[in-house]
Design an enzyme around this catalytic site. Structure first.
Site, mmCIF file in Angstrom:
data_model
loop_
_atom_site.group_PDB
_atom_site.id
_atom_site.type_symbol
_atom_site.label_atom_id
_atom_site.label_comp_id
_atom_site.label_asym_id
_atom_site.label_seq_id
_atom_site.Cartn_x
_atom_site.Cartn_y
_atom_site.Cartn_z
ATOM 1 N N ARG A 85 32.470 15.457 36.774
ATOM 2 C CA ARG A 85 31.510 15.943 35.684
ATOM 3 C C ARG A 85 32.551 16.132 34.522
ATOM 4 O O ARG A 85 33.595 16.945 34.649
ATOM 5 C CB ARG A 85 30.521 16.946 35.659
ATOM 6 N N VAL A 86 32.173 15.461 33.210
ATOM 7 C CA VAL A 86 33.041 15.951 32.425
ATOM 8 C C VAL A 86 32.104 16.411 31.143
ATOM 9 O O VAL A 86 31.289 15.632 30.975
ATOM 10 C CB VAL A 86 33.851 14.620 31.724
ATOM 11 N N GLY A 87 32.630 17.244 30.683
ATOM 12 C CA GLY A 87 31.403 17.952 29.357
ATOM 13 C C GLY A 87 32.036 17.520 28.083
ATOM 14 O O GLY A 87 32.911 16.740 27.755
ATOM 15 N N ASP A 88 31.985 18.484 26.824
ATOM 16 C CA ASP A 88 32.361 18.182 25.738
ATOM 17 C C ASP A 88 33.882 18.476 25.466
ATOM 18 O O ASP A 88 34.487 17.746 24.655
ATOM 19 C CB ASP A 88 31.788 19.091 24.738
ATOM 20 N N THR B 213 32.715 25.491 22.304
ATOM 21 C CA THR B 213 32.342 25.894 23.576
ATOM 22 C C THR B 213 30.780 26.158 23.693
ATOM 23 O O THR B 213 30.135 26.088 22.594
ATOM 24 C CB THR B 213 32.963 27.491 23.793
ATOM 25 N N GLY B 214 30.295 26.029 24.872
ATOM 26 C CA GLY B 214 28.643 26.073 25.108
ATOM 27 C C GLY B 214 28.252 24.962 25.819
ATOM 28 O O GLY B 214 29.000 24.591 26.802
ATOM 29 N N GLY C 166 27.990 21.556 27.354
ATOM 30 C CA GLY C 166 28.778 20.645 26.879
ATOM 31 C C GLY C 166 27.940 19.245 26.593
ATOM 32 O O GLY C 166 28.080 18.417 25.718
ATOM 33 N N THR D 254 35.084 28.600 28.393
ATOM 34 C CA THR D 254 36.111 27.855 27.783
ATOM 35 C C THR D 254 37.034 28.367 26.864
ATOM 36 O O THR D 254 36.421 29.393 26.122
ATOM 37 C CB THR D 254 35.465 26.552 27.064
HETATM 38 N N1 ASP Z 1 31.487 23.363 27.200
HETATM 39 C C1 ASP Z 1 32.118 23.719 28.302
HETATM 40 C C2 ASP Z 1 31.636 22.477 29.056
HETATM 41 O O1 ASP Z 1 30.445 22.184 29.126
HETATM 42 C C3 ASP Z 1 31.668 24.782 28.960
HETATM 43 C C4 ASP Z 1 31.886 26.095 27.906
HETATM 44 O O2 ASP Z 1 32.185 25.921 26.626
HETATM 45 O O3 ASP Z 1 32.035 27.204 28.366
HETATM 46 O O4 ASP Z 1 32.270 22.044 30.195
#
Ligand code: ASP
Length: 292
Positions: free
Chosen positions: A192-195, A214-215, A217, A164
């Protein structure tokens, strides 16, 4: 005074794509700083810096994003204005070339803050944003990864090599704006929706500080990572310590991985990550530093 910090994902970035990451984040902050130097707004700088990284296939945002389980790209983005306490976000868009532009547009909307799926794509088209076919986002590298994930039955985390993108900017009027844009995780479930597009998780800002994460989610969502860090800075903590504490909290509570950048309204920035690497660029003594 103005300031900026950007990131290009926090994962185990392989050696052979380190230079591409360094070049990408450096160019992104240069574009943003150029706008700020000339009296531009923080929201313009964030849009331009993130827009650049969305167009750069090296990152998991816009072109070059991970494919979902259907072999398509679905994109999420957010922009959060700390001074105005307003945000805009889009989720699961498939045709908007630069989702960060849509997020900024929604930040200005009175009627709605978040749009998802086909409604978000249609809104962007009606507003005249650049629309592309989903195949525009799909690069050979990700087609190959998609094939390997299917045939070798590997856990998607084996492929968390790039990530991200995010940026936080402070303009000469004192506005703090944070933004994040992503293609999510490899082989994710459609929908799917992350953070990343969730306020307080993928990005947040208050009148004193802005942050982008980032990381993993799902872990960032549980900890409201960017809210946590910005709140700490508002209460007097330094950006650097606020980032370290927030990432430490996430690791302790979830055992997961994340990276975080924060910018305070005095131009001071901070970052932290518990992944092997995080691509980032920031200002130190007036000079751009790009690191992984
Ligand atoms: N945080 C993002 C997600 O989970 C992925 C990422 O940060 O690389 O969608």
């Amino acid at each position: 005074m103005y300031g900026m910090i950007v990131h290009g994902g926090a994962w185990d970035i392989p050696d052979d794509i380190v230079d591409a990451h360094l070049t990408g984040v450096k160019k992104a902050i240069e574009i943003g700083l150029d706008i700020l130097k000339n009296g531009g707004l923080a929201e313009e700088a964030v849009e331009a810096a993130i827009g650049y990284m969305e167009d750069d296939p090296v990152f998991d945002a816009g072109k070059g994003s991970f494919l979902n389980r259907n072999g398509e790209v679905e994109l999420d983005a957010i922009m959060y204005h700390g001074t105005l306490m307003g945000f805009g976000a889009c989720m699961c868009v498939k045709t908007v070339k630069n989702p960060i532009k849509l997020a900024r547009m929604l930040m200005k909307e009175n009627e709605v803050s978040i749009l998802a799926g086909s409604g978000a794509d249609a809104y962007a088209k009606n507003q005249g944003l650049e629309i592309v076919d989903n195949s525009y986002f799909v690069v050979e590298r990700e087609k190959k990864r998609f094939g390997e994930l299917k045939t070798k039955n590997l856990h998607p985390s084996a492929f968390f090599h790039h990530g991200t993108v995010g940026a936080v900017a402070l303009d000469s009027q004192g506005n703090i704006v944070a933004g994040t844009s992503t293609g999510g995780t490899p082989n994710k479930l459609p929908g799917r929706v992350g953070d990343s597009p969730i306020p307080g998780a993928g990005a947040f800002a208050n009148p004193v500080a802005g942050a982008s994460a980032t990381g993993y989610g799902e872990a960032i969502l549980r900890c409201l990572l960017t809210f946590r860090a910005c709140d700490a800075v508002e209460k007097g903590c330094s950006p650097s310590l606020a980032c370290k504490e927030a990432v430490r909290f996430l690791e302790e509570k979830t055992g997961m991985f994340a990276g975080l950048i924060v910018l305070r309204n005095n131009g001071e920035s901070g970052f932290a990550y518990n992944t092997p690497r995080m691509a980032r660029a920031y200002l130190k003594n007036g000079k751009i530093v790009a690191e992984v």
